[in-house]
Design an enzyme around this catalytic site. Structure first.
Site, PDB file in Angstrom:
ATOM      1  N   TRP A 248       0.800  -1.218   0.000  1.00 28.80           N
ATOM      2  CA  TRP A 248       0.000   0.000   0.000  1.00 28.80           C
ATOM      3  C   TRP A 248       0.840   1.280   0.000  1.00 28.80           C
ATOM      4  O   TRP A 248       0.292   2.366   0.135  1.00 28.80           O
ATOM      5  CB  TRP A 248      -0.914   0.019   1.233  1.00 28.80           C
ATOM      6  CG  TRP A 248      -2.043  -0.943   1.158  1.00 28.80           C
ATOM      7  CD1 TRP A 248      -3.307  -0.681   0.722  1.00 28.80           C
ATOM      8  CD2 TRP A 248      -2.033  -2.324   1.524  1.00 28.80           C
ATOM      9  NE1 TRP A 248      -4.085  -1.815   0.782  1.00 28.80           N
ATOM     10  CE2 TRP A 248      -3.329  -2.846   1.275  1.00 28.80           C
ATOM     11  CE3 TRP A 248      -1.064  -3.181   2.028  1.00 28.80           C
ATOM     12  CZ2 TRP A 248      -3.684  -4.167   1.518  1.00 28.80           C
ATOM     13  CZ3 TRP A 248      -1.407  -4.508   2.255  1.00 28.80           C
ATOM     14  CH2 TRP A 248      -2.698  -4.991   2.017  1.00 28.80           C
ATOM     15  N   CYS A 283      -6.891  -4.221  -1.206  1.00 25.37           N
ATOM     16  CA  CYS A 283      -8.140  -4.846  -0.760  1.00 25.37           C
ATOM     17  C   CYS A 283      -9.072  -5.184  -1.913  1.00 25.37           C
ATOM     18  O   CYS A 283      -9.642  -6.269  -1.969  1.00 25.37           O
ATOM     19  CB  CYS A 283      -8.842  -3.973   0.275  1.00 25.37           C
ATOM     20  SG  CYS A 283      -9.557  -2.432  -0.363  1.00 25.37           S
ATOM     21  N   HIS A 347     -13.084   0.302   1.866  1.00 22.66           N
ATOM     22  CA  HIS A 347     -12.502  -1.031   2.018  1.00 22.66           C
ATOM     23  C   HIS A 347     -13.408  -2.006   1.279  1.00 22.66           C
ATOM     24  O   HIS A 347     -14.632  -1.854   1.269  1.00 22.66           O
ATOM     25  CB  HIS A 347     -12.381  -1.410   3.488  1.00 22.66           C
ATOM     26  CG  HIS A 347     -11.733  -2.743   3.701  1.00 22.66           C
ATOM     27  ND1 HIS A 347     -10.610  -3.144   3.019  1.00 22.66           N
ATOM     28  CD2 HIS A 347     -12.067  -3.798   4.499  1.00 22.66           C
ATOM     29  CE1 HIS A 347     -10.264  -4.357   3.402  1.00 22.66           C
ATOM     30  NE2 HIS A 347     -11.136  -4.777   4.288  1.00 22.66           N
ATOM     31  N   ASP A 370     -13.215 -11.698   4.096  1.00 19.60           N
ATOM     32  CA  ASP A 370     -12.261 -10.641   3.757  1.00 19.60           C
ATOM     33  C   ASP A 370     -10.857 -11.228   3.715  1.00 19.60           C
ATOM     34  O   ASP A 370     -10.362 -11.744   4.714  1.00 19.60           O
ATOM     35  CB  ASP A 370     -12.343  -9.517   4.795  1.00 19.60           C
ATOM     36  CG  ASP A 370     -11.543  -8.289   4.400  1.00 19.60           C
ATOM     37  OD1 ASP A 370     -10.854  -8.332   3.360  1.00 19.60           O
ATOM     38  OD2 ASP A 370     -11.615  -7.281   5.124  1.00 19.60           O
ATOM     39  N   TYR A 543      -5.304   5.412   0.422  1.00 19.59           N
ATOM     40  CA  TYR A 543      -6.719   5.129   0.679  1.00 19.59           C
ATOM     41  C   TYR A 543      -6.936   4.411   2.001  1.00 19.59           C
ATOM     42  O   TYR A 543      -8.056   4.350   2.516  1.00 19.59           O
ATOM     43  CB  TYR A 543      -7.336   4.352  -0.484  1.00 19.59           C
ATOM     44  CG  TYR A 543      -7.168   2.851  -0.456  1.00 19.59           C
ATOM     45  CD1 TYR A 543      -8.101   2.032   0.171  1.00 19.59           C
ATOM     46  CD2 TYR A 543      -6.092   2.235  -1.095  1.00 19.59           C
ATOM     47  CE1 TYR A 543      -7.959   0.655   0.176  1.00 19.59           C
ATOM     48  CE2 TYR A 543      -5.945   0.861  -1.097  1.00 19.59           C
ATOM     49  CZ  TYR A 543      -6.876   0.078  -0.465  1.00 19.59           C
ATOM     50  OH  TYR A 543      -6.738  -1.290  -0.459  1.00 19.59           O
TER      51      TYR A 543
END
Length: 713
Positions: A248, A283, A347, A370, A543
């Site tokens: 990320w 994600c 997300h 997830d 983000y």
């Protein structure tokens, strides 16, 4: 004494069986040279067996079908099944059992109907035909069917745990191979096209590699609860040799930038070829791959985007932010040194559909899983399946990870300020009960809008009651009461007088290169003069909520008269922010104010995404099957700098295989344009997805639909 029957041929009719099993789109089935049977459990399929040298004798010959699964097949565990052919057996015995019966007998040829148990493990099975004679001392003879056989979940069968009563929705949640993922902050999110590609030839073998690399026992691979929990663990690489490495920080050397992927197929192909994790995912990429895997296996699945999503690191069902005496936000959690709460702009995870026999009646249906590594669950980075009904009703005691998911969609955002007089060391100065889970989105079934968001479906009410209603507060408080940590935090409240009202004005759409303004409206509703100290700032963020660069900051102090208003404005020019943008171009506007006379403290923030151009894909409205058709892709460089290391990624099931097209450097303001030929292979409406990336500019996307006509049109 006659010898055992000799099997000369076994045929599973992969293409013929695939129609009734709704597996005819799989490349494995469509392969011209070596078609592989892809079947669904609990549904009959046809097998033919041909013998040589002599015919079958009813009273003397024994013929058995032996199906085996995994490295150590075991009849007790359901991974080895032996079916003795009985000429008198003519129909299903029970959906829990395997079945084989005669359809036709003609000399040396048997035509059988067979069905796998509706609870059998899913994946690649192997078939052996064994022949022997009654009262014979000869050892049995065996014939190994040359190909593996894939058996999948069957959401069309009412006895399967993944059965979906609304059968028409399975066209979307199992059979649709192109969809959308909504990404971006609240107020400026957009649907990003994603090629799930679950029918590509590499997908099922890659899934088998994933399962074999996991610790999930073969006997458990028929249980959708255990299978989907395993998928959430294995799509990330944190604990094992999973499919995707998450990153990320914007540095994607040694791999592919997440925003460059057009879909799951290239990722799964790389994983299958190299037998190691692929660089890199985020994600929404994790979710896209999860949905591909679930749909390929026959588990109904959809992608879920939660706009303004909480990461509750200490199980308090709150997101806690801390400020020093100067109203500057601390970049750590002083009360939880092992982790820090955060708020992601958005997300993305996946929902899967199944019954939940491990829970009380009423908690089946959609379940959240997830694969993004955030918190450890039962010793691994995995999450779910969490019943949406349990999330909505605050049932934190149910499996799996219900509390974490409740916080993700409905935590309270609490702000704390250093207070030497408090036993805690901090005093709560503000609590926002409406900020988290502003909107939860998925793609609407049966619609695909290549040019906008008409296919967007809001499902917030499936995850929580309407914000601010007694039901929403009741279910959140119900969850809080079950956690000692959450109880301690939520029992604290601030009691400062609040007689000055503040409103941070939300920004409309801002195109890259345009200036914008942070506007704060202030109203003194008291009968006395108030002294207001303010701090306003703008910065770029990832983000995930991680701060990147401070762009501009403004501090001030002024007096506001009774019953009057004041407007503060801080203008940010493109020259001030362009070189500080990070991936996805998300900016955070932040304002905090203190009233000197009363001690009132107020704070708020607004995240928005600077808009980039989309790729314009130009192609005819209709094209002929098996005929080359030229398409062009174009957009204009919006930056005042040269784009280097440019490339397009393209994907379109049945139109073209995944392709990477390298492009020359692009000067500021210049039009980027490239052409390529496609050759449609299947009639009907088809879709193509494209991304553009460079060292200086990422996350440029586009898509288009095209009608493909057959030769007779």
């Amino acid at each position: 004494m006659k010898h055992n029957l000799k099997v000369d041929l076994v045929c599973l009719f992969p293409k013929e069986n695939s129609t009734s099993h709704k597996t005819d789109k799989f490349d494995l089935v469509r392969d011209e040279e070596n078609p592989i049977a892809v079947l669904r459990r609990g549904l009959k399929f046809t097998i033919a067996i041909r013998f040589s040298e002599r015919n079958y004798e009813d009273e003397r010959d024994i013929v058995k079908l032996i199906f085996s699964f995994g490295p150590n097949p075991n009849a007790i565990k359901g991974t080895k099944v032996t079916i003795r052919l009985d000429p008198k057996s003519t129909d299903f015995e029970h959906h829990n059992n395997w079945y084989a019966g005669f359809l036709e007998r003609s000399g040396d040829l048997f035509t059988l109907e067979v069905s796998a148990s509706v609870h059998c493990p899913v994946g690649n099975w192997f078939l052996q035909v064994e022949t022997s004679r009654v009262y014979s001392t000869l050892p049995p003879s065996t014939f190994d069917y040359e190909s593996e056989i894939y058996i999948l979940f069957n959401p069309w069968n009412q006895h399967d745990l993944v059965y979906m009563p609304q059968g028409e929705l399975l066209d979307e949640y199992v059979l649709s191979d192109v969809g959308k993922i909504w990404i971006g902050p609240w107020g400026s999110c957009r649907g990003r096209e994603w090629v799930f590609g679950q029918f590509y030839g590499c997908v099922l073998p890659a899934i088998m590699l994933m399962f074999n690399s996991s610790e999930l026992p073969t006997a458990s691979r028929g249980d959708p609860i255990k299978v989907t929990r395993c998928i959430s663990k294995m799509v990330n690489s944190n604990d094992d040799n999973g499919i995707l490495v998450g990153r990320w920080d914007g540095d994607y050397d040694g791999g592919t930038a997440p925003s460059s992927w057009t879909g799951s197929v290239e990722i799964l192909q790389k994983y299958l070829d190299k037998h190691r994790s692929v660089n890199y995912g985020q994600c929404w990429v994790f979710s896209g791959v999860v949905t591909t895997i679930c749909r390929a296996l026959g588990i109904p699945s959809r992608v879920i985007s939660n706009l303004v999503s909480a990461h509750d690191a200490n199980a308090t069902l709150s997101v806690d932010k801390y400020y020093d005496l100067s109203n500057e936000e601390l970049n750590f959690d002083p009360l939880n040194p092992t982790g820090e709460d955060s708020v992601w702009n958005y997300h993305v995870w996946s929902d899967v559909w199944m019954a939940r026999p491990d829970l009380p009646i009423g908690y089946g249906g959609w379940q959240a899983i997830d694969a993004t590594p955030q918190e450890i669950s039962s010793g691994f980075y995995q999450c779910g399946p969490a019943s949406l009904e349990a999330i909505k009703k605050g049932q934190v005691g149910f499996n799996y990870d219900i509390g974490f998911m409740i916080a993700s969609v409905n935590a309270d955002l609490m702000r704390w300020k250093i207070d030497p007089m408090s036993d805690l060391g901090f005093t709560q100065i503000h609590c926002n009960k409406y900020h988290i889970g502003r909107m939860i989105l998925t793609k609407q079934p049966h619609i695909f809008d290549a040019n906008g968001d008409k296919d967007r479906q809001e499902i917030t009410n499936q995850y929580k009651a309407k914000e601010g209603t007694p039901a929403e507060r009741y279910f959140l408080n119900k969850a809080v009461r079950c956690s000692r940590f959450a109880n301690n935090v939520h029992s604290l409240s601030h009691s400062n007088s609040e007689d000055v009202e503040f409103e941070l004005q939300e920004l409309e759409k801002i195109n890259i290169g345009e200036s914008f303004a942070l506007i704060l409206n202030i109203k003194n509703v008291s009968d006395q003069v108030r002294t207001v100290k303010t701090l306003m700032s703008a910065g770029s963020i990832f983000y995930t909520g991680v701060r990147a660069h401070v762009i501009k900051k403004s501090e001030g102090e002024f007096r506001i008269k009774p019953k009057s208003t004041e407007v503060l404005r801080m203008v940010v020019t493109s020259e001030e922010y362009l070189d500080k943008l990070v991936e996805y171009c998300i900016l955070k506007l932040y304002a905090v104010a203190t009233i000197v006379e009363t001690g009132q403290v107020w704070a708020d923030e607004d995240d928005f995404q600077v808009q980039k151009p989309k790729i314009n894909i130009n192609l005819p409205d209709g094209v002929q099957i098996n005929a080359a058709t030229k398409i062009t892709m174009s957009f204009r460089n919006p930056l005042q700098q040269v784009l280097t290391k440019c490339k397009f990624n393209l994907s379109g099931p049945t139109l073209l295989r995944n392709q990477i097209l390298h492009y020359r450097n692009v000067k500021p303001g210049v039009m980027v344009k490239i052409a390529i030929n496609i050759i449609p292979l299947v009639p009907g409406e088809q879709k193509i997805v494209a991304t553009f990336s460079s060292k200086e500019l990422l996350d440029i996307t586009g898509s288009a639909k095209v009608k493909v006509f057959d030769e007779n049109y």
